[in-house]
Motif scaffolding. Structure first.
Motif, PDB file in Angstrom:
ATOM      1  N   MET A 342       0.829  -1.203   0.000  1.00 37.32           N
ATOM      2  CA  MET A 342       0.000   0.000   0.000  1.00 37.32           C
ATOM      3  C   MET A 342       0.863   1.253   0.000  1.00 37.32           C
ATOM      4  O   MET A 342       0.570   2.242  -0.679  1.00 37.32           O
ATOM      5  N   GLU A 343       1.904   1.199   0.754  1.00 39.94           N
ATOM      6  CA  GLU A 343       2.826   2.319   0.861  1.00 39.94           C
ATOM      7  C   GLU A 343       3.506   2.621  -0.483  1.00 39.94           C
ATOM      8  O   GLU A 343       3.762   3.778  -0.825  1.00 39.94           O
ATOM      9  N   LEU A 344       3.757   1.568  -1.262  1.00 33.16           N
ATOM     10  CA  LEU A 344       4.359   1.750  -2.580  1.00 33.16           C
ATOM     11  C   LEU A 344       3.335   2.233  -3.603  1.00 33.16           C
ATOM     12  O   LEU A 344       3.647   3.039  -4.487  1.00 33.16           O
ATOM     13  N   TYR A 345       2.113   1.737  -3.477  1.00 33.17           N
ATOM     14  CA  TYR A 345       1.100   2.017  -4.490  1.00 33.17           C
ATOM     15  C   TYR A 345       0.472   3.405  -4.340  1.00 33.17           C
ATOM     16  O   TYR A 345       0.232   4.104  -5.338  1.00 33.17           O
ATOM     17  N   THR A 346       0.211   3.828  -3.116  1.00 30.42           N
ATOM     18  CA  THR A 346      -0.537   5.068  -2.876  1.00 30.42           C
ATOM     19  C   THR A 346       0.050   6.291  -3.579  1.00 30.42           C
ATOM     20  O   THR A 346      -0.693   7.058  -4.211  1.00 30.42           O
ATOM     21  N   PRO A 347       1.378   6.516  -3.535  1.00 28.61           N
ATOM     22  CA  PRO A 347       1.925   7.701  -4.209  1.00 28.61           C
ATOM     23  C   PRO A 347       1.800   7.646  -5.736  1.00 28.61           C
ATOM     24  O   PRO A 347       1.909   8.690  -6.397  1.00 28.61           O
ATOM     25  N   PRO A 352      -6.282  10.983  -4.838  1.00 31.03           N
ATOM     26  CA  PRO A 352      -6.184  10.390  -3.491  1.00 31.03           C
ATOM     27  C   PRO A 352      -7.294   9.380  -3.234  1.00 31.03           C
ATOM     28  O   PRO A 352      -8.380   9.466  -3.795  1.00 31.03           O
ATOM     29  N   MET A 353      -7.004   8.408  -2.372  1.00 32.99           N
ATOM     30  CA  MET A 353      -7.995   7.402  -2.002  1.00 32.99           C
ATOM     31  C   MET A 353      -8.661   7.773  -0.689  1.00 32.99           C
ATOM     32  O   MET A 353      -8.024   8.349   0.205  1.00 32.99           O
ATOM     33  N   SER A 354      -9.915   7.393  -0.570  1.00 36.42           N
ATOM     34  CA  SER A 354     -10.618   7.566   0.696  1.00 36.42           C
ATOM     35  C   SER A 354     -10.155   6.483   1.666  1.00 36.42           C
ATOM     36  O   SER A 354      -9.541   5.482   1.260  1.00 36.42           O
ATOM     37  N   GLU A 355     -10.462   6.670   2.950  1.00 39.42           N
ATOM     38  CA  GLU A 355     -10.069   5.665   3.937  1.00 39.42           C
ATOM     39  C   GLU A 355     -10.756   4.327   3.666  1.00 39.42           C
ATOM     40  O   GLU A 355     -10.182   3.262   3.884  1.00 39.42           O
ATOM     41  N   LYS A 356     -11.990   4.393   3.165  1.00 40.01           N
ATOM     42  CA  LYS A 356     -12.711   3.173   2.830  1.00 40.01           C
ATOM     43  C   LYS A 356     -12.016   2.420   1.714  1.00 40.01           C
ATOM     44  O   LYS A 356     -11.885   1.190   1.757  1.00 40.01           O
ATOM     45  N   GLN A 357     -11.518   3.143   0.704  1.00 46.89           N
ATOM     46  CA  GLN A 357     -10.793   2.518  -0.402  1.00 46.89           C
ATOM     47  C   GLN A 357      -9.462   1.937   0.084  1.00 46.89           C
ATOM     48  O   GLN A 357      -9.075   0.840  -0.323  1.00 46.89           O
ATOM     49  N   LYS A 358      -8.772   2.673   0.939  1.00 47.76           N
ATOM     50  CA  LYS A 358      -7.495   2.191   1.473  1.00 47.76           C
ATOM     51  C   LYS A 358      -7.691   0.905   2.279  1.00 47.76           C
ATOM     52  O   LYS A 358      -6.901  -0.033   2.165  1.00 47.76           O
ATOM     53  N   MET A 359      -8.742   0.898   3.090  1.00 43.64           N
ATOM     54  CA  MET A 359      -9.014  -0.281   3.907  1.00 43.64           C
ATOM     55  C   MET A 359      -9.332  -1.485   3.030  1.00 43.64           C
ATOM     56  O   MET A 359      -8.842  -2.600   3.274  1.00 43.64           O
TER      57      MET A 359
END
Length: 492
Positions: A342-347, A352-359
């Motif tokens: 996740m840390e690699l993909y997010t940037p 930006p993703m919502s917290e629901k999408q991140k979860m």
């Protein structure tokens, strides 16, 4: 039958506990963000943080491997493990460093820490290191649990492997990292009880006179710590490099981040080497007594064989202990790999993703990695060697970071190129050298020397004498701010 009931019952109990913790977490509306879910940030007490760290320490490969090594070889065969104990003690000095960077810059993982201090590409190198070492470790634990269930239940390996993979994924999914830490607390107790029980049983069998065991086995070289089955060059290389495997252990970092404050994290880490010496000391003593009492036993199944001599209850307890060790390790590794991805993909995302999408994505990655990396265990039966060799990839990162702290001059370029070349060398050795060392050179020497030489050369070429790197200045600022906050009475 008793063994089957207890082992399967414990297996199902752990899965059930995971569901319960997940239900309670949702009811209390905890873990509302992906970071809280994957790290348990600033919420873990001492025993919980220690139990999470033990997810690496109490790997079943060490229990089975250490007892097997004593039976088949001698105590010198385990020098790699002794190096890890030194490293667990050394890590106590690193925990405040990591915690201070998390405090100042809001980091929530090992990759983010290195990314903030150095650069994104260094962070990627650290993430690759995590994947390489953790993938092998996860597959090793899966094979051990699957084989244990197969031997007990007498069913096809495909079935036990499927059940094992599903259980490990469920454990990782339910309740987040804090839930795993709570389950690990149970695992630590079960494992400790099983080892202490077997130790008491074998010592009773020899009349609590270990001297007779020593006198009988000493002529065979069982107690030769130097000059035994490991060469002097192997021992030197192990002591010089293997301790640094643990100073960048992602589980220690996760526990340090999850702990309520820096003092709690450091106390939890300081217990690790003491627990390791006590715990595995009992394993080694029990194995030596077993070798004395039943010299013809099969080394590969020594731990189970020794327990089996004391009846079905002890055999069941030993099996539950091994199961606890594996089930404490694999799910936490899967969780760390998911958060790293996740840390690699997010940037890389444009929006930006919502917290629901991140979860959702975090949990999806747990399932994907849980299946993918556990199936790697089917590629080789030599799981202990895979695990030991893969962990050397961490030493590359630990060595370069330690030199950075001591020398103060290494910059981002030297860190990056030393990690890249060191990881490449380690991967080549892992792929082509399961049973032998390519070119007659051990993986510890190959990876460590290449990484350090690269770091020194690039540093000398790209910096001036006496210069402190920008990265080192960032680190010093973070330490200064955290010390000031602690002095002011803040919990950090």
């Amino acid at each position: 039958m008793l063994t089957i009931i207890l082992v399967v019952g414990y297996f199902l109990f752990c899965v059930g506990m995971a569901f319960f913790l997940d239900y309670r977490t949702k009811k209390r509306k905890l873990n509302e963000t992906a970071v809280e879910y994957s790290t348990g940030k600033n919420s873990m007490g001492l025993f919980m943080a220690f139990s999470l760290m033990c997810g690496n320490l109490i790997s079943s490969s060490y229990i089975i491997g250490n007892s097997s090594a004593v039976i088949e070889h001698d105590i010198a065969y385990q020098w790699t493990f002794y190096g890890y104990i030194i490293g667990w003690a050394l890590t106590c000095a690193y925990i405040p460093i990591y915690r201070s960077i998390c405090y100042k810059y809001g980091c929530s993982s090992l990759g983010e820490i290195f990314g903030k201090l150095f650069s994104k590409r260094v962070s990627v190198c650290v993430s690759v290191m995590i994947f390489v070492s953790f993938a092998s470790a996860v597959s090793a634990q899966t094979v051990i649990v699957s084989n244990l269930l197969q031997s007990l239940l007498g069913i096809r390996s495909e079935v036990t492997m499927t059940v094992t993979i599903a259980a490990m994924i469920l454990l990782a999914l339910q309740g987040g990292m804090k839930g795993l830490a709570r389950i690990n607390m149970v695992h630590v107790v079960v494992l400790s009880v099983s080892v202490v029980a077997i130790f008491i049983a074998v010592m009773t069998s020899v009349g609590w006179d270990f001297g007779q065991v020593y006198r009988a086995l000493e002529p065979q070289g069982t107690f030769k710590l130097i000059g035994g089955s490991r060469s002097n060059s192997y021992i030197i290389g192990t002591l010089a490099i293997q301790p640094f495997v643990t100073v960048v252990n992602a589980l220690s970092i996760s526990a340090a981040i999850g702990a309520k404050d820096a003092k709690t994290a450091q106390k939890a880490q300081s217990i690790m080497p003491i627990f390791a010496i006590f715990f595995f000391g009992l394993v080694i003593i029990a194995a030596c007594c077993g070798k004395f009492l039943w010299p013809d036993m099969d080394p590969g199944t020594a731990w189970y064989t020794i327990a089996g001599h004391y009846g079905p209850a002890m055999a069941a307890l030993a099996s539950c202990g091994v199961l606890a060790a594996s089930m404490s390790t694999a799910p936490t590794y899967i969780m760390v790999m998911s958060s790293t991805a996740m840390e690699l993909y997010t940037p890389l995302r444009k929006s930006p993703m919502s917290e629901k999408q991140k979860m959702f994505l975090t949990k999806l990655l747990i399932v994907v990695f849980g299946i993918l990396f556990q199936l790697l265990g089917l590629l080789s039966s030599d799981v202990v060697d895979i695990l030991s060799n893969a962990l050397t990839v961490r030493a590359v990162c630990g060595l370069t970071f330690t030199l950075f702290l001591l020398w103060k001059r290494p910059n981002e370029k030297s860190i990056f190129y030393s990690m890249v070349l060191g990881i490449i060398v380690c991967v080549v050795w892992i792929v082509y050298g399961f049973s032998t060392s390519p070119f007659g050179i051990q993986i510890t020497y190959a990876g460590g020397i290449v990484a350090l030489a690269t770091q020194i050369i690039v540093t000398l070429v790209t910096t001036r004498s006496g210069e402190r790197s920008d990265s080192y200045q960032l680190y010093k600022e973070a330490r200064k701010e955290m010390k000031a906050a602690i002095a002011a009475g803040k919990r950090v």
